[in-house]
Design a protein around this motif. Structure first.
Motif, short mmCIF file in Angstrom:
data_model
loop_
_atom_site.label_atom_id
_atom_site.label_comp_id
_atom_site.label_asym_id
_atom_site.label_seq_id
_atom_site.Cartn_x
_atom_site.Cartn_y
_atom_site.Cartn_z
N THR A 135 -67.50 -70.11 -18.98
CA THR A 135 -68.21 -71.43 -19.67
C THR A 135 -67.25 -72.34 -20.09
O THR A 135 -66.17 -72.01 -20.43
CB THR A 135 -69.22 -71.19 -20.55
OG1 THR A 135 -68.46 -70.67 -21.74
CG2 THR A 135 -70.39 -70.10 -20.15
N PHE A 136 -67.53 -73.85 -19.99
CA PHE A 136 -66.68 -74.64 -20.76
C PHE A 136 -65.99 -74.26 -22.03
O PHE A 136 -64.97 -74.31 -22.50
CB PHE A 136 -67.13 -76.13 -20.63
CG PHE A 136 -66.40 -77.06 -21.18
CD1 PHE A 136 -65.27 -77.46 -20.26
CD2 PHE A 136 -66.43 -77.57 -22.38
CE1 PHE A 136 -64.27 -78.52 -20.68
CE2 PHE A 136 -65.59 -78.58 -22.83
CZ PHE A 136 -64.46 -79.05 -21.89
N LEU A 137 -67.27 -74.23 -22.85
CA LEU A 137 -66.90 -73.61 -24.37
C LEU A 137 -66.22 -72.61 -24.41
O LEU A 137 -65.08 -72.57 -25.35
CB LEU A 137 -68.08 -73.63 -25.22
CG LEU A 137 -68.81 -75.12 -25.65
CD1 LEU A 137 -70.29 -74.97 -26.15
CD2 LEU A 137 -67.89 -76.04 -26.37
N GLY A 138 -66.37 -71.76 -23.71
CA GLY A 138 -65.59 -70.38 -23.87
C GLY A 138 -64.06 -70.73 -23.27
O GLY A 138 -63.00 -70.14 -23.95
N LYS A 139 -63.96 -71.36 -22.33
CA LYS A 139 -62.58 -71.82 -21.68
C LYS A 139 -61.72 -72.80 -23.11
O LYS A 139 -60.58 -72.39 -23.32
CB LYS A 139 -62.56 -72.48 -20.30
CG LYS A 139 -62.80 -71.46 -19.31
CD LYS A 139 -62.89 -72.48 -18.20
CE LYS A 139 -63.38 -71.62 -17.07
NZ LYS A 139 -63.82 -72.44 -15.78
N ALA A 140 -62.54 -73.41 -23.71
CA ALA A 140 -62.15 -74.32 -24.64
C ALA A 140 -61.61 -73.35 -25.73
O ALA A 140 -60.34 -73.58 -26.21
CB ALA A 140 -63.00 -75.17 -24.99
N ALA A 141 -62.51 -72.36 -25.98
CA ALA A 141 -62.14 -71.46 -27.11
C ALA A 141 -60.77 -70.61 -26.81
O ALA A 141 -59.86 -70.02 -27.58
CB ALA A 141 -63.25 -70.45 -27.54
N ASP A 171 -52.79 -71.89 -27.40
CA ASP A 171 -52.16 -73.12 -27.87
C ASP A 171 -52.87 -74.17 -28.59
O ASP A 171 -53.44 -75.18 -28.13
CB ASP A 171 -51.35 -73.46 -26.64
CG ASP A 171 -50.40 -74.64 -27.49
OD1 ASP A 171 -50.31 -75.06 -28.52
OD2 ASP A 171 -49.49 -74.92 -26.64
N ARG A 172 -52.78 -74.01 -29.96
CA ARG A 172 -53.81 -74.87 -31.05
C ARG A 172 -53.68 -76.43 -30.58
O ARG A 172 -54.16 -77.15 -30.39
CB ARG A 172 -53.67 -74.51 -32.29
CG ARG A 172 -54.67 -75.39 -33.24
CD ARG A 172 -54.51 -74.73 -34.65
NE ARG A 172 -55.43 -73.63 -34.56
CZ ARG A 172 -56.55 -73.84 -35.52
NH1 ARG A 172 -57.01 -74.95 -35.89
NH2 ARG A 172 -57.40 -72.64 -35.43
N GLU A 173 -52.23 -76.75 -30.71
CA GLU A 173 -51.68 -77.96 -30.66
C GLU A 173 -52.16 -78.77 -29.12
O GLU A 173 -52.66 -79.68 -28.99
CB GLU A 173 -50.18 -78.17 -30.85
CG GLU A 173 -49.91 -78.57 -32.29
CD GLU A 173 -49.97 -77.21 -33.16
OE1 GLU A 173 -49.71 -76.20 -32.71
OE2 GLU A 173 -50.34 -77.13 -34.18
N GLY A 174 -51.93 -77.85 -28.10
CA GLY A 174 -52.13 -78.33 -26.77
C GLY A 174 -53.46 -78.56 -26.79
O GLY A 174 -54.06 -79.38 -25.95
N ALA A 175 -54.38 -77.78 -27.15
CA ALA A 175 -55.84 -77.80 -27.18
C ALA A 175 -56.17 -79.00 -27.55
O ALA A 175 -57.16 -79.84 -27.09
CB ALA A 175 -56.61 -76.57 -27.77
N ILE A 176 -55.64 -79.26 -28.89
CA ILE A 176 -55.94 -80.69 -29.52
C ILE A 176 -55.80 -81.96 -28.57
O ILE A 176 -56.32 -82.70 -28.33
CB ILE A 176 -55.35 -80.68 -30.98
CG1 ILE A 176 -55.90 -79.83 -31.78
CG2 ILE A 176 -55.67 -82.12 -31.60
CD1 ILE A 176 -55.09 -79.54 -33.15
N LEU A 177 -54.59 -81.64 -28.11
CA LEU A 177 -54.00 -82.59 -27.34
C LEU A 177 -54.70 -82.84 -25.90
O LEU A 177 -54.81 -84.10 -25.43
CB LEU A 177 -52.57 -82.59 -26.88
CG LEU A 177 -51.35 -82.60 -27.87
CD1 LEU A 177 -50.08 -82.37 -27.56
CD2 LEU A 177 -51.54 -84.11 -28.58
N SER A 178 -55.58 -82.00 -25.69
CA SER A 178 -56.36 -82.02 -24.27
C SER A 178 -57.74 -82.50 -24.72
O SER A 178 -58.61 -82.47 -23.86
CB SER A 178 -56.31 -80.88 -23.67
OG SER A 178 -55.07 -80.23 -23.61
N GLY A 179 -57.88 -82.89 -25.84
CA GLY A 179 -59.34 -83.56 -26.21
C GLY A 179 -60.10 -82.51 -26.74
O GLY A 179 -61.26 -82.85 -26.77
N ILE A 180 -59.73 -81.24 -26.99
CA ILE A 180 -60.93 -80.09 -27.33
C ILE A 180 -60.92 -80.50 -28.88
O ILE A 180 -60.13 -80.57 -29.85
CB ILE A 180 -60.23 -78.70 -27.10
CG1 ILE A 180 -60.27 -78.61 -25.64
CG2 ILE A 180 -61.08 -77.87 -27.77
CD1 ILE A 180 -59.57 -77.55 -25.12
#
Lengths: 310, 293
Positions: free
Chosen positions: B170-176, B182-191
């Motif tokens: 799922t999208f949310l699962g992949k986001a998690a 990589d927390r910073e990377g996730a923030i940069l990708s708009g998560i």
């Protein structure tokens, strides 16, 4: 607490006054309450030598406390040796356990270390409950000192005050020594400390052993004071938790913090149970809330509040 | 320690494996939370116990089937998880750099509060969830498969499977998972990391509630029970390694196996000691867990 003389000027009269208190023939209740206070202050201050200075949260302090209690109780019941002398043996056994445990445990950091010490506290209790010679789940009865109840309380009061004083002096000495500096550098950044030539493992093991030794001695005297010991309250996890909470509440950086934290929590506990009459559950819920609030709003403890202003 | 027959051994293996499923579901949320949010949730087993008590009271008061009571347990614990993240965890994270260390004490405080609330409301009496199928068994040859263990294994397998599916597909699962990696990377990708944190807490505590329900089918519960569950959770997480759903599942089964076999050889009270020895041995050999990549 930068200035040694100032500290001693305050500490000397306070301890001296407390030591002379029994001469006023106070109520036995106050002697017992103060005994409890000294005991927790000594435990918390001893815990802080390892847990506070290095930042390695030991959640299994009751294991060392309990080993001391059971050692002296066993030697009294079986061989008639007075815990006032065998307390040292209790301390040494606790230190030996710490030395054995430290070998695998101190390679761990942060959460893993907490998990293991927590499990250790639970595991030791299981062992003691299932061993024959410790009286298993029936506990051990210790005979009373053959003196009046008041003299009895005075003796324990003075003994525990003495132990507290020794613990504080050891903690003060460590704080001022290179040893203490090394321990605190581990708290700040263990890797950097090691690159600066701090032998982190050695320091941690030494501090862990000292901490356990002091807890063992306190436990030995406590067993004699209670005259009855049982794994359920000797290895009680709430002892481990209280000790951590006291140090955090007061502040972990100096010996003063745990002592103040112990004073406040023991006072709150006496007040809640003796005066308001609410149950043990509610007072533990309040402890839990305190733990949460301290972490959320007072990361440096109460001492931190004063330091900031100064 | 006693000599056991081959039959007893096989019985131990089978019920151990069934038990292992429950261990896995008890630990899976803990592992997920530690990975994604860096919070060591020592109150995880206490929340599981809350789930177990809800199951017990629903059955006792209105005859709810324990499986059906999951419909109540899961939403309540999910909401509790979100509330916990939005209040205490968020507030703490704002003030400290080292959330992991702070969370240890913080969540221990929450565990104490929960335990004593349960003690205050439900008293210290051991409670047993007794359903119509408690004590009944299916037989394969002469190996007994207790119904309660089968049920809890089934529920556990579905829950772990669902979390695995959620994380992988799922999208949310992949986001998690991306926050985990990589927390910073996730923030940069708009998560939306804050949203993911809250969601993780909800899922984690909901799975704890399911674990608690499964445990309550098999064992008596009392407010202090969470201390023995905590050892189980640690053992599974240390064995499986933080960061692997599959590792957690396998670790749960292995641990169940060890417990199942040792429980036919020694008294039940020694199990905590066995667990502790396993934890120490594992940490000596491989501190990051057997299944850590």
């Amino acid at each position: 607490m930068g200035n040694k003389k100032h500290t001693l000027f305050i500490l000397g009269p306070v301890i001296g006054g407390l030591a002379l208190l029994p001469a006023l023939r106070p109520d036995v209740y106050y002697l017992s309450a103060l005994f409890t206070l000294f005991m927790y202050a000594a435990l918390a201050c001893g815990w802080n030598i390892f847990g506070g200075y290095t930042g390695y949260m030991n959640f299994g302090h009751a294991a060392f406390f309990g080993i001391g209690a059971y050692t002296s109780a066993f030697l009294l019941v079986r061989y008639g040796l007075s815990p006032f002398y065998t307390a040292i043996i209790g301390g040494i056994l606790a230190a030996i356990l710490a030395a054995i445990i430290s070998w695998p445990c101190l390679r761990l950091r942060g959460p893993y270390f907490v998990l293991v010490t927590l499990c250790l506290g639970l595991a030791v209790r299981v062992v003691v409950i299932n061993l024959e010679f410790t009286g298993s789940s029936q506990g051990l009865w210790l005979r009373l000192l053959p003196v009046s109840i008041f003299v009895n309380r005075v003796i324990f009061y003075e003994t525990m005050l003495g132990i507290l004083l020794v613990t504080i002096l050891i903690a003060m000495w460590i704080e001022r020594s290179k040893f203490g500096l090394g321990l605190r550098s581990i708290r700040q950044d263990e890797d950097s400390a090691e690159t600066q030539g701090v032998n982190a493992t050695q320091l941690k093991i030494a501090a862990f052993i000292i901490s356990a030794f002091l807890a063992g001695i306190v436990g030995s005297i406590y067993a004699y004071y209670r005259t009855y010991i049982h794994p359920d309250f000797i290895f009680d996890i709430s002892i481990s938790v209280l000790v951590v909470l006291m140090s955090l509440l007061g502040g972990c950086n100096t010996w003063v913090g745990p002592v103040i934290g112990a004073g406040i929590l023991v006072f709150i506990n006496e007040f809640l149970t003796a005066y308001t009459g609410i149950g043990a559950e509610i007072s533990r819920i309040i402890y839990g809330l305190l733990l949460v609030v301290v972490i959320m709003y007072l990361p440096n403890g109460l001492i931190g509040l004063f330091k900031k202003r100064a | 320690m006693q000599v056991i027959s081959a039959h007893e051994f096989i019985q131990g293996v089978v019920s151990g494996l069934l038990l292992g499923g429950t261990y896995a579901v008890l630990a899976v949320g803990f592992s997920l939370m530690l990975g994604v949010t860096h919070v060591v949730n020592l109150s995880h087993p206490a929340f599981a116990l809350v789930g177990a008590y809800i199951t017990y009271w629903l059955l006792k008061l209105s005859g709810f089937n324990p499986i059906a009571s999951l419909l109540v347990v899961i939403p309540i614990l999910f909401i509790l998880g979100v509330i916990m993240e939005r209040t205490v965890i968020r507030e703490t994270a704002r003030r400290t750099k080292d959330l992991t260390s702070a969370s240890l004490v913080l969540t221990f405080g929450i565990a104490i509060i929960l335990e004593n609330l349960l003690l205050y409301i439900c008293k210290a009496d051991p409670r047993l969830v007794t359903t119509s199928y408690t004590g009944k068994s299916l037989f394969v040859g002469d190996i007994a498969l207790p119904m309660t263990q089968l049920m809890s294994f089934g529920v556990a397998a579905v829950t772990v499977g669902a979390i695995y599916f959620f994380l992988q597909h799922t999208f949310l699962g992949k986001a998690a998972r991306s926050v985990w990696q990589d927390r910073e990377g996730a923030i940069l990708s708009g998560i939306n990391v804050s949203q993911i944190m809250a969601l993780t807490f909800g899922i984690s505590l909901a799975s704890a509630g399911v674990g608690g329900m499964c445990m309550s089918l098999m064992y008596a519960i009392e407010p202090a029970t969470h201390y023995s569950w905590i050892t189980v959770v640690f053992a599974v997480v240390i064995l499986g390694g933080v960061g692997s759903m599959l590792g957690t599942a396998i670790a749960g089964l292995i641990l169940g196996l060890v417990i199942g076999i040792s429980s036919v050889m020694m008294p039940l009270t020694w199990i905590n000691l066995v667990l502790f020895s396993i934890i120490i041995l594992l940490l000596l050999m491989k501190p990051t867990g057997l299944f850590q990549r």
